[in-house]
Design an enzyme around this catalytic site. Structure first.
Site, mmCIF file in Angstrom:
data_model
loop_
_atom_site.group_PDB
_atom_site.id
_atom_site.type_symbol
_atom_site.label_atom_id
_atom_site.label_comp_id
_atom_site.label_asym_id
_atom_site.label_seq_id
_atom_site.Cartn_x
_atom_site.Cartn_y
_atom_site.Cartn_z
ATOM 1 N N MET A 30 0.704 -1.163 0.034
ATOM 2 C CA MET A 30 0.002 0.157 0.041
ATOM 3 C C MET A 30 0.872 1.252 0.210
ATOM 4 O O MET A 30 0.517 2.337 0.477
ATOM 5 C CB MET A 30 -0.899 0.070 1.162
ATOM 6 C CG MET A 30 -2.016 -1.033 1.089
ATOM 7 S SD MET A 30 -3.703 -0.805 1.792
ATOM 8 C CE MET A 30 -2.799 -0.516 3.623
ATOM 9 N N GLU A 35 11.574 -0.400 5.634
ATOM 10 C CA GLU A 35 12.667 -1.613 5.287
ATOM 11 C C GLU A 35 11.918 -2.902 5.191
ATOM 12 O O GLU A 35 12.370 -3.901 4.655
ATOM 13 C CB GLU A 35 13.453 -1.374 6.501
ATOM 14 C CG GLU A 35 14.717 -2.522 6.507
ATOM 15 C CD GLU A 35 15.683 -2.572 5.326
ATOM 16 O OE1 GLU A 35 15.999 -3.602 4.720
ATOM 17 O OE2 GLU A 35 15.695 -1.393 4.572
ATOM 18 N N HIS A 37 9.154 -3.633 3.525
ATOM 19 C CA HIS A 37 8.898 -3.898 2.168
ATOM 20 C C HIS A 37 10.277 -4.076 1.442
ATOM 21 O O HIS A 37 10.102 -4.843 0.367
ATOM 22 C CB HIS A 37 8.275 -2.506 1.444
ATOM 23 C CG HIS A 37 6.885 -2.248 2.155
ATOM 24 N ND1 HIS A 37 6.764 -1.107 2.812
ATOM 25 C CD2 HIS A 37 5.731 -2.757 2.083
ATOM 26 C CE1 HIS A 37 5.508 -1.071 3.387
ATOM 27 N NE2 HIS A 37 4.955 -1.927 2.722
ATOM 28 N N GLN A 61 -10.312 -2.457 2.457
ATOM 29 C CA GLN A 61 -10.179 -2.962 3.536
ATOM 30 C C GLN A 61 -10.339 -2.026 4.755
ATOM 31 O O GLN A 61 -9.633 -2.521 5.883
ATOM 32 C CB GLN A 61 -8.863 -3.608 3.502
ATOM 33 C CG GLN A 61 -7.594 -2.857 3.381
ATOM 34 C CD GLN A 61 -6.411 -3.301 3.172
ATOM 35 O OE1 GLN A 61 -6.146 -4.094 1.902
ATOM 36 N NE2 GLN A 61 -5.225 -3.290 3.891
ATOM 37 N N LYS A 150 4.944 -10.496 9.273
ATOM 38 C CA LYS A 150 4.226 -9.719 10.066
ATOM 39 C C LYS A 150 2.771 -9.446 10.190
ATOM 40 O O LYS A 150 2.069 -9.428 11.131
ATOM 41 C CB LYS A 150 4.905 -8.084 9.906
ATOM 42 C CG LYS A 150 4.723 -7.194 11.160
ATOM 43 C CD LYS A 150 3.852 -6.087 11.194
ATOM 44 C CE LYS A 150 3.126 -5.482 10.282
ATOM 45 N NZ LYS A 150 2.300 -4.271 10.287
ATOM 46 N N ASP A 151 1.968 -9.520 9.070
ATOM 47 C CA ASP A 151 0.827 -9.813 8.856
ATOM 48 C C ASP A 151 0.312 -11.155 8.750
ATOM 49 O O ASP A 151 -0.125 -11.713 7.836
ATOM 50 C CB ASP A 151 0.369 -8.703 7.599
ATOM 51 C CG ASP A 151 0.524 -7.401 7.671
ATOM 52 O OD1 ASP A 151 0.006 -6.901 8.550
ATOM 53 O OD2 ASP A 151 1.337 -6.896 6.871
ATOM 54 N N GLN A 154 -3.374 -12.163 7.776
ATOM 55 C CA GLN A 154 -3.548 -11.899 6.343
ATOM 56 C C GLN A 154 -2.766 -12.965 5.387
ATOM 57 O O GLN A 154 -3.552 -13.458 4.681
ATOM 58 C CB GLN A 154 -3.040 -10.595 6.046
ATOM 59 C CG GLN A 154 -3.173 -10.375 4.648
ATOM 60 C CD GLN A 154 -2.616 -8.695 4.374
ATOM 61 O OE1 GLN A 154 -3.304 -7.773 4.791
ATOM 62 N NE2 GLN A 154 -1.113 -8.423 3.827
ATOM 63 N N SER A 186 6.555 -0.745 10.026
ATOM 64 C CA SER A 186 5.025 -0.607 9.680
ATOM 65 C C SER A 186 4.910 0.649 9.149
ATOM 66 O O SER A 186 5.795 1.836 9.612
ATOM 67 C CB SER A 186 4.329 -0.761 10.749
ATOM 68 O OG SER A 186 2.798 -0.371 10.473
#
Length: 287
Positions: A30, A35, A37, A61, A150-151, A154, A186
């Site tokens: 998004m 870091e 990503h 979402q 981390k997610d 999901q 994040s």
């Protein structure tokens, strides 16, 4: 690096790569790249011949009162990050390219797991996540998709969607990237004030305490959950949303550690809500 805005253009680009016998690596984001990503992009760069990064803040979402309007956005910086990391193409679409107004799109059902933890805190969140991810996979076609652990919830739901719907996508889970004090990277971290940022490390401390208990032989999940709750509860600016231990294979809460499991936490600070998780050691790994 190619900058793509249209949905058809994304499909044409990835088709041409595959026609030239290149494997496609996809990193969905998004934007507001950090870091975490970057670690996904590097992983994709190492494994796939061509890499595409998507940048789209998905309105489906976000629920009422959530931070859709204020979600951090900086496309120019994101593009520079992608160039520096050797990305081959970035897809940065307008909303109508993702959700054409006259074209009904599949809306995969996240099921009961999608109504727990983050799904309970953010009703409808995972339905929106699966809708946009399905659309992205449909446009990209056969690929390897790199998603961060981390997610974790999901990741579980996307992987299950791919399996259940038979999508030609290989999901590649990537370890959580962390700042020196353990805080998971994040985009929302940027909102934390100095004191909040200092205290935000309590999430990783709570998870680490649960892992230490498991490593020492504790199998009662309630004891791990209580330890996590105490750690976050003792942090003045943090408000615990949930702490739990779940099975990796079902993402359902468990009372007893048997096999692969994960400690998960969510906490709200005055400026941001943060989530994190950590895989727990268990007897089979220690033997």
């Amino acid at each position: 690096m190619e900058l793509i805005h249209g949905a058809d253009e994304l499909s044409r680009t990835t088709r041409s790569w595959r026609a030239d016998a290149f494997e496609v690596g996809l990193v969905p984001t998004m934007g507001s790249l950090h870091e975490g990503h970057a670690s996904l992009i590097r992983h994709a760069r190492d494994e796939a011949a061509r890499v595409v990064v998507s940048i789209f803040v998905n309105p489906a979402q976000f629920g009422p009162g959530e931070d859709l309007v204020t979600y951090p956005r900086d496309e120019a910086r994101d593009l520079e990050v992608c160039r520096r990391l050797g990305v081959d193409a970035v897809w940065a679409p307008a909303e109508e390219e993702v959700y054409p107004p006259d074209a009904p799109l599949p809306e995969p059902d996240p099921g009961p797991v999608g109504e727990t933890f983050e799904g309970a805190a953010r009703p409808g969140h995972f339905r929106g996540v699966l809708k946009v991810v399905h659309r992205l996979f449909d446009l990209t076609g056969p690929c390897r998709a790199y998603l961060g652990e981390k997610d974790a919830q999901q990741l579980f739901l996307v992987r299950r969607m791919v399996e259940q719907m038979g999508l030609p996508v290989t999901i590649v889970p990537c370890p959580t990237a962390r700042e020196p004090d353990g805080l998971a990277y994040s985009s929302r971290n940027a909102r934390l004030g100095a004191e909040e940022r200092e205290q935000a490390g309590c999430l990783f401390l709570a998870l680490s305490e649960a892992a230490a208990l498991a490593r020492a032989g504790e199998t009662d999940a309630a004891i791990l959950v209580a330890a996590m709750g105490r750690e976050i509860g003792a942090t003045p600016l943090a408000r615990l949303d949930y702490a739990a231990v779940v099975r990796d294979d079902t993402f359902e809460a468990t009372t007893l550690l048997r096999g692969p499991s994960r400690a998960i936490v969510a906490a709200s600070f005055p400026s941001a809500r943060l989530i994190d998780n950590l895989r727990l050691p268990h007897a089979a790994e220690e033997s």
